[in-house]
Scaffold this motif. Sequence first.
Motif, short mmCIF file in Angstrom:
data_model
loop_
_atom_site.label_atom_id
_atom_site.label_comp_id
_atom_site.label_asym_id
_atom_site.label_seq_id
_atom_site.Cartn_x
_atom_site.Cartn_y
_atom_site.Cartn_z
N GLY A 103 14.30 3.95 -9.55
CA GLY A 103 13.08 4.56 -10.11
C GLY A 103 13.33 5.91 -10.74
O GLY A 103 14.25 6.63 -10.36
N LEU A 104 12.50 6.24 -11.73
CA LEU A 104 12.61 7.55 -12.36
C LEU A 104 11.60 8.51 -11.72
O LEU A 104 11.74 9.72 -11.82
CB LEU A 104 12.28 7.45 -13.85
N GLY A 105 10.55 7.92 -11.13
CA GLY A 105 9.52 8.77 -10.53
C GLY A 105 8.70 9.51 -11.56
O GLY A 105 8.10 10.54 -11.27
N GLY A 140 6.54 7.67 -13.90
CA GLY A 140 5.41 6.86 -14.37
C GLY A 140 4.06 7.46 -14.04
O GLY A 140 3.23 7.69 -14.92
N VAL A 144 2.91 10.78 -4.64
CA VAL A 144 3.29 9.74 -5.64
C VAL A 144 3.05 10.20 -7.07
O VAL A 144 3.70 9.71 -8.00
CB VAL A 144 2.57 8.40 -5.40
N ALA A 191 -2.95 -1.16 -2.49
CA ALA A 191 -3.32 0.14 -3.05
C ALA A 191 -4.30 -0.05 -4.20
O ALA A 191 -4.31 -1.10 -4.84
CB ALA A 191 -2.07 0.85 -3.56
N GLY A 221 0.83 -1.21 0.00
CA GLY A 221 0.00 0.00 0.00
C GLY A 221 0.86 1.25 0.00
O GLY A 221 2.10 1.18 -0.04
N LEU A 222 0.20 2.41 0.06
CA LEU A 222 0.93 3.68 -0.01
C LEU A 222 1.05 4.26 1.40
O LEU A 222 0.08 4.28 2.16
CB LEU A 222 0.17 4.66 -0.90
N THR A 251 10.31 5.88 -4.67
CA THR A 251 10.90 5.25 -3.49
C THR A 251 11.78 4.08 -3.91
O THR A 251 12.24 3.32 -3.08
CB THR A 251 9.78 4.73 -2.56
P1 ADP Z 1 8.63 4.94 -10.22
O1 ADP Z 1 7.93 3.66 -10.55
O2 ADP Z 1 9.73 5.22 -11.12
O3 ADP Z 1 9.06 5.03 -8.80
P2 ADP Z 1 6.02 6.10 -10.39
O4 ADP Z 1 5.53 7.50 -10.62
O5 ADP Z 1 5.51 5.05 -11.24
O6 ADP Z 1 7.60 6.13 -10.46
O7 ADP Z 1 5.65 5.78 -8.88
C1 ADP Z 1 6.03 6.65 -7.84
C2 ADP Z 1 6.01 5.94 -6.54
O8 ADP Z 1 4.68 5.63 -6.17
C3 ADP Z 1 6.74 4.64 -6.51
O9 ADP Z 1 8.11 4.80 -6.37
C4 ADP Z 1 6.09 3.96 -5.32
O10 ADP Z 1 6.68 4.40 -4.11
C5 ADP Z 1 4.70 4.50 -5.35
N1 ADP Z 1 3.75 3.50 -5.89
C6 ADP Z 1 3.26 3.47 -7.12
N2 ADP Z 1 2.41 2.43 -7.27
C7 ADP Z 1 2.35 1.77 -6.09
C8 ADP Z 1 1.65 0.63 -5.56
N3 ADP Z 1 0.81 -0.08 -6.34
N4 ADP Z 1 1.86 0.25 -4.29
C9 ADP Z 1 2.70 0.97 -3.49
N5 ADP Z 1 3.38 2.06 -3.92
C10 ADP Z 1 3.23 2.48 -5.18
#
Ligand code: ADP
Length: 520
Positions: free
Chosen positions: A481-483, A485, A470, A510, A461-462, A477
Amino acid sequence: MKPPLRILYLEDDPTDAELVEETLAADGISCEIVRVETEGGFTSSLKEGGFDLILADYTLPSFDGLSALKIAQKEWPHVPLIFVSGTLGEELAIEALKIGATDYVLKNRLSRLVPSVQRALREAGERLNLSKAQEALQRSEAYLTQGQKLSRTGSFGWDFHGGKIYWSQETFRIFGYEPPTEPTLELLLRRTHPEDRGLVQEFVDRVWRERNDFDFQHRLMMSDGSVKYLRVVGHPSKNASGSFEFVGAVTDITEQKLAEEALRKAQAELAHITRVTTLGELTASIAHEINQPLAAVLTNANLGIRWLSGNSPNIDEASAAMRRIVRDGNRVSDVISRMRALFKKAPTANEWLAINDAIAEIVVLTQGEAQRNSVLLRTELADDLPLVSGDRIQLQQVVLNLLMNAIEAMSAAGEGPRELWISSTKVAGAVIPKKIIFDAKRHAESEYHYILVGIRDSGPGLDPENLGRVFDAFFTTKPQGLGMGLAISTSIIEAHGGQLWATPNEPRGAVFQFALPITG
Ligand code: ADP
């Protein structure tokens, strides 16, 4: 010179046989007679074959002409048989002709033998030619049927007068019907895919009006629900009875279409990979553009602190440093607003698409990754969803990103259940900033309708403190990661007039959901 006529003669009296030979020779018909008297002799000579004609007496001491005729018809049906008898009554004669004798000649009127033999040989020749022609016709029909089957191409005729339709065996097979069902336009439309019916009806009307060559493709919906793709070509021509008809061919091009579809999918995948790569390069260049002014800001800030500290602060130098900070700060903000503008781009391709099909393609692509990470990926897609307008590849990119994030989150968490659901459904709702409240009952009359796609996982979860972050660009995290998506996914969904948001899942995990408006 013609070879002598080979005659098998069933006759117990040698004198009669000589008489026959002489009668024929007198008319220039040279012959070779094999005379037999018994059933055994008759059948064994017959088996050897090579006879042009059979003559037979009707009554013999140990055998009879009628039985001989039956045997001959079985062995050599093309060889004519003439009865030459002293005693054939009218009734017997009729009976003999009925079961296949060519003629009968009475021994006391042997003068009739020559014309009778000539007629029998002529007719036998004609019969032979006819049966050869029939055989050739049958063979060519069999080749044609086999050829049509192998090439999955059937033929058809469509009469201008009365509109009667004729189908070949393969055309019947392609349409999934069997004779004696009558091929009609109605039948054809009934078998046509419901989405293509209007188009086909229009096409048929036009072809009927213009009567030109045509080449058309459409789909069929078979009774088991499977879909076939057809190519239909036709040409107007005059038929044997002088009236006009369309003659044409129907080809089952389903395999070709599926191959094209697979190619399209592969291209979409490639496009996706290219986008991701471009995104990586883009991020690197953005980082570079931001880094330089940021370093300058830090340097100037340190300088500013230095000019302002101590007993005699240098206000002029400090304010010069501040101005440089503002200038470089503006450069950073400029880079960020350019980046925003880039991501806010409108959908590049607008098409009407079935969201479930777009999701299903991504689910197929993701299954492997899910299995490798022991994640159970399931779909809950609602039937009969209306089409949405948008960019298929961009929307697929969002779905892929959300699924991959969930898989990554669950496998990074180690222990615990690893279940992932993707759902689609139609909802009525009202939009409020950054959130859409869905209440089918309260908003039943609402003019807003959405397709809601949810990606639900049983992962960690978040974190509540990350919930609002996010979606920010560069927030991640993950070590690698590129952050980007979720930031890009948000801009794609917003460019489609929709929204993307996240909520906690119960009891754990989540839920990411996006809503796309249904227009029209
Ligand atoms: P990245 O995948 O490169 O980290 P995203 O924008 O896709 O970049 O996601 C940002 C952050 O959101 C992730 O690093 C993660 O911490 C959190 N996150 C995204 N999807 C989930 C999920 N299904 N469960 C938990 N955390 C998530």
